[in-house]
Scaffold this active site. Structure first.
Site, PDB file in Angstrom:
ATOM      1  N   TYR A 139       0.782  -1.196  -0.191  1.00 35.84           N
ATOM      2  CA  TYR A 139       0.057   0.048   0.065  1.00 35.84           C
ATOM      3  C   TYR A 139       0.843   1.328   0.036  1.00 35.84           C
ATOM      4  O   TYR A 139       1.993   1.280   0.814  1.00 35.84           O
ATOM      5  CB  TYR A 139      -0.869   0.007   1.291  1.00 35.84           C
ATOM      6  CG  TYR A 139      -1.894   1.364   1.345  1.00 35.84           C
ATOM      7  CD1 TYR A 139      -3.031   1.178   0.840  1.00 35.84           C
ATOM      8  CD2 TYR A 139      -1.342   2.453   1.816  1.00 35.84           C
ATOM      9  CE1 TYR A 139      -3.718   2.665   0.873  1.00 35.84           C
ATOM     10  CE2 TYR A 139      -1.925   3.500   1.969  1.00 35.84           C
ATOM     11  CZ  TYR A 139      -3.142   3.633   1.556  1.00 35.84           C
ATOM     12  OH  TYR A 139      -3.996   4.852   1.527  1.00 35.84           O
ATOM     13  N   GLU A 164      -3.330   7.642  -4.288  1.00 37.49           N
ATOM     14  CA  GLU A 164      -3.093   6.105  -3.654  1.00 37.49           C
ATOM     15  C   GLU A 164      -2.767   5.149  -4.494  1.00 37.49           C
ATOM     16  O   GLU A 164      -3.614   5.068  -5.498  1.00 37.49           O
ATOM     17  CB  GLU A 164      -4.286   6.211  -2.750  1.00 37.49           C
ATOM     18  CG  GLU A 164      -4.403   4.691  -2.104  1.00 37.49           C
ATOM     19  CD  GLU A 164      -5.729   4.444  -1.390  1.00 37.49           C
ATOM     20  OE1 GLU A 164      -5.905   4.762  -0.169  1.00 37.49           O
ATOM     21  OE2 GLU A 164      -6.735   4.289  -1.998  1.00 37.49           O
TER      22      GLU A 164
END
Ligand code: ADP
Length: 385
Positions: free
Chosen positions: A109, A197
């Site tokens: 992530y 992101e």
């Protein structure tokens, strides 16, 4: 403002953030044509809607042939994704992204966001990608790495290297990771983003780092500087009432209750919602008409407020800069235009209050005029019930 994954990936590509080629399709036939353009042997068909958690909801499917691409697109197009991020009504899928399947070795992530408290950009990263970051934060917070970046100096190599090490990026990919993060940072700053992101950032079996998903949100207050970004807006993905309100410069948020509220000033709007709650009612919205409300804006606000779930409307205006007579005129015009058929409770105070009250009285409309907020809120709750 939010954009779709395929748009985020186009931005990534233009900033040198490694991602995959893909094409968007609105029908299953188009999906097959998209797959034909790719050189891959296996494909992934992905729902394009402004929400995450698509994989779990069945909105991301692996396809090993063109026939499988067709059937995956057929299943995904028209489906409704319902999860924590979408609310009860869910998100209708109108298009899919067709892209090549990647041989995944490990998922990470990686994101950049604004850290308000520290007036900085913050890198949030984890070696446990593929899952929603909120879930990792709740179950394994020790797996999340945070690194502040000063907007004055910008992102330094050593900061990116620190993150790489902490989340377990292989040594041979460190340079690649630093370049990727620096490119993400450039995108973040250039386009006034509030979030960039990648989840998951994938380490492939072939030893490369690739963004196989992308999410980019922009600061609405800076959109005037980015006409190219405004063009990416997908109105279908937005709450139609919130979109309409935005066009009139109204601060509007849809809620689940039955009392429509029209208030000036965010603080007074919050207080109005609190007092509705205190009397056992539920607001249907948050609406701040602002300090410079004109008759047109009040009329627009009133139209936005009128919907079948609204059983009573409470207008709570304190005329400071905005004048009560202007508000009253807007209410009368709008109530006539929309053919108001729910009780309307009005509490006006401040500049030109007497003039405002007499406009309401002379309109012949059935309006419950109250002198103070307490009695107005009480009345609204009673009428909504
Ligand atoms: P969401 O977060 O909305 O569920 P993702 O883009 O993260 O959507 O996709 C869900 C999962 O599907 C990923 O974690 C990954 O395991 C798999 N996946 C997505 N795209 C690909 C791809 N191109 N190749 C292989 N697997 C993929």
């Amino acid at each position: 403002m939010k954009i779709h994954e395929y748009q985020a990936k186009e931005l990534f590509a233009s900033y040198g953030v490694a991602t995959q080629q893909g094409y968007v399709a609105y029908t299953k036939e188009e999906a097959v044509e998209c797959a034909k353009k790719l050189s891959d042997k296996a494909y992934v068909v992905k729902a394009q809607a402004h929400c995450g958690g698509r994989g779990k909801a069945g909105g991301v499917k692996l396809a090993r042939s063109l026939a499988e691409v067709e059937s995956a697109a057929d299943k995904i197009l028209g489906m409704r994704i319902i999860n924590r991020q979408t609310g009860a009504e869910g998100k209708l899928v109108r298009k899919v992204l067709v892209t090549g399947a990647v041989n995944i070795k490990k998922e990470y992530y990686l994101s950049l966001a604004v850290d308000n408290e520290n007036a900085s950009v913050i890198i949030i990263a984890s070696g446990a990608g593929g899952t929603e970051i909120e879930e990792i934060a709740a179950t394994k917070p020790e797996l999340i790495v945070k690194q502040l970046v000063s907007p004055v100096t910008g992102l330094r190599d050593y900061e990116a290297r620190y993150v790489a090490k902490k989340i377990g990026i292989p040594k041979e990919n460190t340079k690649e990771f630093i370049a990727m993060l620096k490119n993400m940072y450039k995108l973040f700053i250039d386009k006034d983003c509030s979030l960039v992101e990648i989840n998951p950032l994938v380490e492939t079996e072939e030893g490369k780092l690739i963004a196989i998903d992308g999410k980019v949100n922009f600061d609405d207050n800076a959109l005037f500087r980015h006409p190219d970004i405004v063009e990416l807006r997908d109105v279908d993905e937005e709450n139609p009432k919130e979109y309409e309100a935005g066009k009139h410069d109204l601060n509007y948020v849809s809620l689940d209750g039955s009392i429509g509220c029209m208030v000036n000033g965010a603080g007074l709007a919050m207080a109005t919602m609190d007092i509705i709650h205190a009397f056992g009612g539920e607001p249907a919205n948050f609406l701040d008409v602002g300090g410079t409300a004109t008759t047109e804006r009040v009329t627009a606000a009133f139209k936005i407020l009128s919907d079948p779930s609204v059983k009573a409307i409470l207008v709570n205006i304190f005329g400071g800069i905005v004048k009560c007579d202007v508000i009253a005129e807007g209410i009368v015009i709008a109530a006539r235009e929309v053919g108001l058929n729910v009780p309307l409770i009005v509490r006006l105070d401040g500049t030109n209050v007497e003039k405002g009250k007499s406009i309401l009285k002379e309109s012949g409309l059935k309006i419950y005029a109250c002198d103070d907020l307490r009695s107005a809120a009480k009345k609204a709750v009673e009428m909504a019930h």
